[in-house]
Design a protein around this motif. Structure first.
Motif, PDB file in Angstrom:
ATOM      1  N   ALA A   1       6.671  -5.062  -6.196  1.00 33.36           N
ATOM      2  CA  ALA A   1       8.104  -5.343  -6.242  1.00 33.36           C
ATOM      3  C   ALA A   1       8.403  -6.693  -5.618  1.00 33.36           C
ATOM      4  O   ALA A   1       9.270  -7.433  -6.091  1.00 33.36           O
ATOM      5  N   ASP A   2       7.686  -7.075  -4.537  1.00 36.63           N
ATOM      6  CA  ASP A   2       7.882  -8.358  -3.907  1.00 36.63           C
ATOM      7  C   ASP A   2       7.399  -9.486  -4.803  1.00 36.63           C
ATOM      8  O   ASP A   2       7.985 -10.584  -4.813  1.00 36.63           O
ATOM      9  N   ALA A   3       6.323  -9.263  -5.527  1.00 34.19           N
ATOM     10  CA  ALA A   3       5.767 -10.274  -6.411  1.00 34.19           C
ATOM     11  C   ALA A   3       6.650 -10.509  -7.625  1.00 34.19           C
ATOM     12  O   ALA A   3       6.671 -11.591  -8.176  1.00 34.19           O
ATOM     13  N   ALA A   4       7.377  -9.506  -8.036  1.00 33.06           N
ATOM     14  CA  ALA A   4       8.198  -9.658  -9.235  1.00 33.06           C
ATOM     15  C   ALA A   4       9.509 -10.261  -8.951  1.00 33.06           C
ATOM     16  O   ALA A   4       9.990 -11.101  -8.510  1.00 33.06           O
TER      17      ALA A   4
ATOM     18  N   ALA B   1      -3.972   7.990   0.289  1.00 33.78           N
ATOM     19  CA  ALA B   1      -3.822   7.496  -1.078  1.00 33.78           C
ATOM     20  C   ALA B   1      -2.356   7.267  -1.400  1.00 33.78           C
ATOM     21  O   ALA B   1      -1.998   6.255  -2.038  1.00 33.78           O
ATOM     22  N   ARG B   2      -1.487   8.158  -0.950  1.00 30.57           N
ATOM     23  CA  ARG B   2      -0.049   7.969  -1.201  1.00 30.57           C
ATOM     24  C   ARG B   2       0.498   6.763  -0.441  1.00 30.57           C
ATOM     25  O   ARG B   2       1.324   6.020  -0.955  1.00 30.57           O
TER      26      ARG B   2
ATOM     27  N   TYR C   1       2.359   1.057  -0.603  1.00 29.68           N
ATOM     28  CA  TYR C   1       2.216  -0.366  -0.274  1.00 29.68           C
ATOM     29  C   TYR C   1       1.987  -1.186  -1.540  1.00 29.68           C
ATOM     30  O   TYR C   1       2.498  -2.297  -1.674  1.00 29.68           O
ATOM     31  N   ALA C   2       1.206  -0.639  -2.430  1.00 26.41           N
ATOM     32  CA  ALA C   2       0.936  -1.361  -3.684  1.00 26.41           C
ATOM     33  C   ALA C   2       2.231  -1.550  -4.471  1.00 26.41           C
ATOM     34  O   ALA C   2       2.467  -2.615  -5.046  1.00 26.41           O
ATOM     35  N   LYS C   3       3.039  -0.507  -4.514  1.00 24.25           N
ATOM     36  CA  LYS C   3       4.312  -0.601  -5.266  1.00 24.25           C
ATOM     37  C   LYS C   3       5.256  -1.614  -4.606  1.00 24.25           C
ATOM     38  O   LYS C   3       5.931  -2.370  -5.286  1.00 24.25           O
TER      39      LYS C   3
END
Length: 174
Positions: free
Chosen positions: A171-174, A159-160, A165-167
């Protein structure tokens, strides 16, 4: 006491010795009635019994039991304390003797083993039967708790990792 009462007393004391696991012998050197009452209350709270018995009758009751090794201690103004839980009776008597020098510990017997004063005091320092049971349950339940933690750890780590990866994806999308 008449003869019948003496016989009944010896028979009842012999029955007690057959059922109990620990007997402590004490000497009462001038305890007041209030002090003896307080001692009996503390001994009873520990699940034990404290009784003053004539030495001759107590010796007759001890004859042929596993506690006959304490018969030489029965001289002078003595009393007996007994219980199924050996630590509880020893603890109650030793604690009272610490606060009142008129109660003298003479010794005792744990089953067939005759104990000196030091032996009874050492027994009194052990944890009670209930404490030992609680410690045993704690020892048994600790591995189960650790196993559950180990089994849950990989899922928590996954989960961590997914969270990380989600974070990074955000960050890449922003």
């Amino acid at each position: 006491m008449n003869r019948t009462e003496k016989r009944e007393f010896v028979a009842s004391l012999a029955a007690v010795f057959a059922e109990t696991s620990m007997v402590v012998v004490t000497r009462n050197d001038g305890l007041t009635v209030a002090q003896v009452t307080d001692l009996r209350r503390k001994v009873r709270a520990a699940g034990a019994t404290y009784k003053v018995a004539k030495n001759r009758l107590a010796t007759l009751a001890l004859d042929g039991t596993r506690f006959d090794g304490i018969a030489p201690l029965l001289k002078g103004p003595t009393a007996l304390a007994w219980s199924q839980d050996p630590v509880a009776v020893a603890k109650a008597i030793v604690e009272f003797a610490k606060t009142n020098e008129k109660l003298v510990l003479l010794g005792g017997a744990l089953g067939t083993q005759t104990l000196s004063v030091e032996g009874v005091k050492a027994l009194a320092e052990l944890p009670s039967l209930e404490t030992l049971r609680a410690q045993l349950v704690g020892l048994i339940s600790t591995p189960a708790t650790r196993i559950a933690g180990v089994l849950q750890a990989p899922a928590g780590q996954l989960a961590r990792v997914f969270g990380a990866y989600a974070k990074t994806g955000e960050a890449d999308a922003a």
